[in-house]
Design an enzyme around this catalytic site. Structure first.
Site, short mmCIF file in Angstrom:
data_model
loop_
_atom_site.label_atom_id
_atom_site.label_comp_id
_atom_site.label_asym_id
_atom_site.label_seq_id
_atom_site.Cartn_x
_atom_site.Cartn_y
_atom_site.Cartn_z
CE LYS A 15 0.83 1.29 4.48
NZ LYS A 15 1.48 2.56 4.90
CG ASP A 145 -1.08 -0.65 7.71
OD1 ASP A 145 -1.96 0.21 7.94
OD2 ASP A 145 0.14 -0.40 7.72
#
Length: 311
Positions: A15, A145
């Site tokens: 990401k 995350d």
């Protein structure tokens, strides 16, 4: 449950944080965040195979340095597999082989992607059919995350970053990532951010940055997104690793539309307006930083998924 499926491989993406707003420290020691994640086409592949005992091995793809990845019970992919097994009542140890393309301790959630891929692979191997929401709830116990590694694409994250709402995004965005040979500790960067703010700091609240990012994504404009990129941790990361300031400037000088520290760093993300422009930025930066430290990728891409099941 896995007699006919001795190995399953799953893939999860890295990401980049298009926006990272960091609030004050909470009572649990975490910070309230408002962030916009985008999943990009650097991936972690995790292959799970039934074994006599739990274990994990790691290899680096494309020159990725994996020397800092733990191979004991603290490994996040192994923790994910064991957590899922415990909750589902599965007594079938597996060996996990992790193929890493994402920089270690680079602010791109490579370890979280490992955990996401391990959850998906083990869920398929054991025939559990847990579902995305159930896996994401488990992932949130492992790291902030991990749920995004499961969902992928583009999303606003709140809370610790684990509460996700998808963001409408048109088109693809093209990135150059400048890797750093030395990682940065996420807790250390957050602590430096808190130190620099001081005890009298107050959260400014909504300031329009989120709306600017969302508008750029809806419009599919790389130029607008470049102008809206923002990371509250960047100042702390650059204080701990001063050369990052030079890397950000070099990326802009090389033709990137925008430059931002990815997450807690030290990876620097450079946004360009096309795949060809990304290649041009790589060519311009290679003499300064070296080809081995540069990666191109695009986003958004899908979250964790099964690649193959080998019978």
């Amino acid at each position: 449950m896995s007699e006919n499926r001795p190995a399953v491989t799953a893939r999860a993406p890295a990401k980049v944080n298009l926006l990272l707003q960091v609030g004050p420290v909470r009572d649990d020691g975490f910070h309230d965040l408002v962030t916009v994640f985008q999943a990009v086409s650097l991936h972690e592949d995790v292959t799970v195979t039934p074994a006599a005992d739990w274990g994990v091995s790691v290899e680096g793809a494309g020159g990725t340095d994996v020397s800092g990845v733990p191979l004991d019970g603290s490994n996040l992919a192994l923790r994910a597999a064991r957590l899922l097994a415990g909750r589902a009542g599965v007594d079938e140890p597996v060996h996990l082989h992790v193929r890493k393309e994402v920089p270690v301790a680079g602010g791109m959630a490579g370890g979280s992607a490992d955990a996401a891929a391990a959850l998906v692979a083990c869920d398929a191997l054991w025939g559990l059919h847990t579902g995305l929401d159930g896996l994401a709830a488990l992932g949130a116990e492992l790291g902030s995350d991990v749920p995004f590694g499961l969902h992928g694409r583009t999303a606003v994250g709140t809370g610790r970053g684990e509460q996700l709402v998808p963001v409408l995004t048109r088109g693809s965005f093209h990135w150059v990532f400048v890797l750093d040979p030395a990682g940065l500790s996420t807790p250390r960067v957050f602590a430096e951010c808190d130190r620099r703010r001081g005890p009298g700091w107050t959260d400014p609240g909504a300031d329009g940055r989120l709306e600017a990012v969302e508008a750029a994504l809806r419009g599919g404009s790389a130029e607008a997104l470049a102008a809206a990129l923002s990371n509250d941790l960047a100042e702390a990361a650059c204080a701990l690793a001063p050369h990052l300031t030079r890397t950000l400037a070099a990326g802009r000088d090389a033709g990137a539309l925008g430059a931002v520290v990815s997450g807690s760093g030290p990876t620097v993300a450079l946004l360009t307006d096309s795949a060809a422009a990304a290649r041009d930025v790589v060519a311009a930066l290679t003499p300064e930083v070296g080809e081995g430290r540069l990666r191109t990728a695009s986003g958004p891409v899908v979250g964790a998924r099964v690649l193959e099941a080998v019978a």
